[in-house]
Design an enzyme around this catalytic site. Sequence first.
Site, PDB file in Angstrom:
ATOM      1  N   HIS A 166      -2.562  -0.283  13.158  1.00 38.16           N
ATOM      2  CA  HIS A 166      -3.136  -1.130  14.197  1.00 38.16           C
ATOM      3  C   HIS A 166      -2.195  -1.155  15.403  1.00 38.16           C
ATOM      4  O   HIS A 166      -1.088  -1.705  15.340  1.00 38.16           O
ATOM      5  CB  HIS A 166      -3.345  -2.557  13.684  1.00 38.16           C
ATOM      6  N   SER A 209      -0.345  -2.448   9.499  1.00 36.74           N
ATOM      7  CA  SER A 209      -0.524  -3.281  10.688  1.00 36.74           C
ATOM      8  C   SER A 209       0.826  -3.866  11.088  1.00 36.74           C
ATOM      9  O   SER A 209       1.780  -3.127  11.303  1.00 36.74           O
ATOM     10  CB  SER A 209      -1.573  -4.371  10.431  1.00 36.74           C
ATOM     11  N   THR A 210       0.940  -5.190  11.152  1.00 33.29           N
ATOM     12  CA  THR A 210       2.173  -5.822  11.617  1.00 33.29           C
ATOM     13  C   THR A 210       3.377  -5.368  10.797  1.00 33.29           C
ATOM     14  O   THR A 210       3.380  -5.473   9.584  1.00 33.29           O
ATOM     15  CB  THR A 210       2.054  -7.354  11.535  1.00 33.29           C
ATOM     16  N   ASP A 265      -7.911  -6.031   6.490  1.00 26.95           N
ATOM     17  CA  ASP A 265      -8.417  -4.697   6.783  1.00 26.95           C
ATOM     18  C   ASP A 265      -7.852  -3.690   5.784  1.00 26.95           C
ATOM     19  O   ASP A 265      -6.645  -3.616   5.571  1.00 26.95           O
ATOM     20  CB  ASP A 265      -8.026  -4.289   8.208  1.00 26.95           C
ATOM     21  N   MET A 282      -1.056  -8.178   8.589  1.00 25.81           N
ATOM     22  CA  MET A 282      -1.804  -9.424   8.444  1.00 25.81           C
ATOM     23  C   MET A 282      -3.290  -9.135   8.308  1.00 25.81           C
ATOM     24  O   MET A 282      -3.800  -8.167   8.858  1.00 25.81           O
ATOM     25  CB  MET A 282      -1.562 -10.323   9.656  1.00 25.81           C
TER      26      MET A 282
END
Length: 373
Positions: free
Chosen positions: A218, A192-193, A314, A311
Amino acid sequence: MPNAPTIRVLIIDDSVTVQKTLTKILNSDPGIAVIGCAADPYQAAELMRTQAPDVITLDVEMPRMDGLTFLRKLMRQHPIPVVMCSSLTLENSAKAVQALELGAVEVFAKPRLGDALQLEEISIQFCDAIKAAAKVNFNNKPTPKPKKNDPAPHSAIKVPPKLNADSILPPKEASFCRAAPGQGRVLVIGASTGGTEALKAVLTQLPSHCPPVFIVQHMPHQFTGPFAKRMNELCAIQVKEAEHQEVVTPGMAVIAPGDRHMLLRYSAGSYRVELRDGALVSRHRPSVDVLFRSAAQFAPGVAVGAILTGMGDDGAHGMWEMHQTGSPTVAQDEKSCVVFGMPKEAIARGGVDTVIPLPNIPAKLMQLSSEKP
């Protein structure tokens, strides 16, 4: 427990309509407050003389100075977490992906007005993106602290229940084909991030004979295609945006489209892509949990899982499910993460075998792939 510090956001966009829409979305979250809007980087610089934002949202195309030029200057002089916002054009989407290489931590598509469901999902994900950006591990950017005279937030955004992977893929489907141990390994990766740069660090080091790779990053759907194209230019392996029913072969990596869940399937002796619509899972679509659960079901003990910077949680439960089937699992360590959220949660739930720095992950994945299931 004391209230979390309010995250102060500066919006830079030449559209007054977009300024108002983003302000309404962000101020609806009690943990976020918009401290100002600027039509271009010059106005932003003036505002920043008196206001200290924790996060900046930055348009790609603006008058007087474009977003990429401003981003370069900002990252050299005074790094602040930046979320790039792009209009729905192929050129701007490619520029937004380029911004990630220049130091932006998230990319986001400007919301379309008039679509209530889309706006509700965008609102949830955009607020989450701002919160993730505020936690980015810049050496000279500490975690946001309470400041005096913070603007009072508006009423809290209505957040729907957080769904798990059950809404897309039941814990045990009635009948399906599983990959046999002799089939060969398959890699599944979630991020993600900060994940775009982490994925670049991993994918560019994988050899052309590596196992098939399934990736959930993401990212909104406007950007996954340009991101995959950029990775394909840099890597020895083929990298592309996933297509439904596509066969994924050794030396090939597929990235889930930004608006669809991706599952790994095994049939007729091959690993295949299945794309599904559906609700947000763990606040995301695509969801790492959905991909990892499918790996646990269709390649139990055969798939190799890796969870990278990001973050939230997930992928944590899906990685535990993979671990339970005997699949080897790897997590990026805290020091090398931009945000140590998803790996931390996966480790805490007991689903991770190995925790290592990002530069060591490609070699570890190849080592695990060479071991017999």
